[in-house]
Design an enzyme around this catalytic site. Structure first.
Site, PDB file in Angstrom:
ATOM      1  CG  HIS A  43      88.144  46.433  56.813  1.00  0.00           C
ATOM      2  ND1 HIS A  43      88.108  46.807  58.141  1.00  0.00           N
ATOM      3  CD2 HIS A  43      88.876  45.303  56.783  1.00  0.00           C
ATOM      4  CE1 HIS A  43      88.780  45.928  58.869  1.00  0.00           C
ATOM      5  NE2 HIS A  43      89.249  44.995  58.049  1.00  0.00           N
ATOM      6  CG  HIS A  50      82.676  43.560  53.465  1.00  0.00           C
ATOM      7  ND1 HIS A  50      84.015  43.860  53.397  1.00  0.00           N
ATOM      8  CD2 HIS A  50      82.418  43.299  54.772  1.00  0.00           C
ATOM      9  CE1 HIS A  50      84.545  43.780  54.603  1.00  0.00           C
ATOM     10  NE2 HIS A  50      83.615  43.446  55.455  1.00  0.00           N
ATOM     11  CD  GLU A  70      88.528  50.507  57.894  1.00  0.00           C
ATOM     12  OE1 GLU A  70      88.845  51.619  58.372  1.00  0.00           O
ATOM     13  OE2 GLU A  70      87.438  49.937  58.144  1.00  0.00           O
ATOM     14  CG  HIS A 190      83.344  51.249  64.993  1.00  0.00           C
ATOM     15  ND1 HIS A 190      83.696  50.281  64.075  1.00  0.00           N
ATOM     16  CD2 HIS A 190      82.406  50.691  65.779  1.00  0.00           C
ATOM     17  CE1 HIS A 190      83.007  49.177  64.312  1.00  0.00           C
ATOM     18  NE2 HIS A 190      82.220  49.401  65.340  1.00  0.00           N
ATOM     19  N   GLY A 213      80.725  54.515  57.576  1.00  0.00           N
ATOM     20  CA  GLY A 213      80.142  53.603  56.612  1.00  0.00           C
ATOM     21  C   GLY A 213      78.737  53.180  56.955  1.00  0.00           C
TER      22      GLY A 213
END
Length: 237
Positions: A43, A50, A70, A190, A213
């Protein structure tokens, strides 16, 4: 079988905290594949706190499993996706400075916008997935955009799981059944973890993919990456 896509954002966060290239994001991604992950998710956010754009370019030719990018479909993000052409692009309604994704699209309100984005992704052969909350109306309007899949935002399930797993999963099962009727594919992600993933998958065994993640990387600190991926894969059997 439901695929496990490992989101490696947290690996990049650790690298960026000290500069340099330790841990090596590319090497970790390839190790994830070697240890059994069936996809890699990133992402990239505008501030590159990141995953960086350079990571995206480095990962694309090296990965042998599914590559999922994403993010919020800004012009800059879409240009990156259309240049790199991942297997899948997951569209999320994040604000630029948002810490993490915390809601799905109101697909009814944003139907026209999302339809245009999905069409552009299809032009370059990228599968389009729309991030939604567990409501049938959001799935209905996602289907109208031409999306190939939706990804269910599972934080509410994770938050309510300890009190009552059956109550927590019920709206997700209902929405997942509706998604199946539309012909779209189904992803989820999520706050899914070793504690709640198996039950979620048992209730919705036709999931195409889960993207995990934060919890997975945290577990890997104690269990090691290979053992962690093995345990998550086991939850999806």
């Amino acid at each position: 079988m439901t695929k496990l896509s490992v989101n490696i954002n947290k690996v990049a966060t650790l690298r960026n905290a000290r500069g340099g290239n330790n841990p090596d994001v590319l090497r970790v991604a390839l190790d994830c594949e070697r240890f059994g992950a069936q996809g890699i998710t990133v992402h990239p956010r505008p501030d590159e706190r990141h995953i960086r754009r350079s990571d995206v370019y480095a990962l694309r030719p090296a990965l042998t499993t599914e590559f999922n990018i994403e993010g919020y479909p800004s012009p800059e993000f879409l240009n990156l996706v259309c240049e790199v052409c991942p297997d899948q692009c997951t569209l999320v309604p994040d604000e630029p400075g948002q810490l993490t994704s915390n809601c799905g699209w109101d697909t009814q309100q944003h139907e026209a916008f999302l339809r245009d984005v999905v069409a552009r992704l299809h032009e370059v052969g990228v599968r389009a997935s729309v991030f939604i909350g567990a409501e049938e109306r959001f799935a209905e309007y996602a289907a109208r955009t031409g999306a190939d899949r939706v990804e269910l935002y599972t934080e509410p399930y994770a938050a309510a799981y300890a009190a009552s797993p059956e109550t927590a999963v019920e709206p997700f099962v209902r929405t997942a059944r509706f998604v199946r009727e539309t012909g779209m594919g189904l992803n989820a992600g999520h706050d899914l973890s070793l504690q709640n993933l198996r039950f979620f998958h048992q209730q919705i065994p036709w999931l195409d993919e889960v993207s995990i993640g934060h919890a997975l990387i945290c577990d890997a600190l104690y269990l090691g990456l290979q053992e962690t991926i093995s345990r998550y894969r086991d939850c999806l059997k």
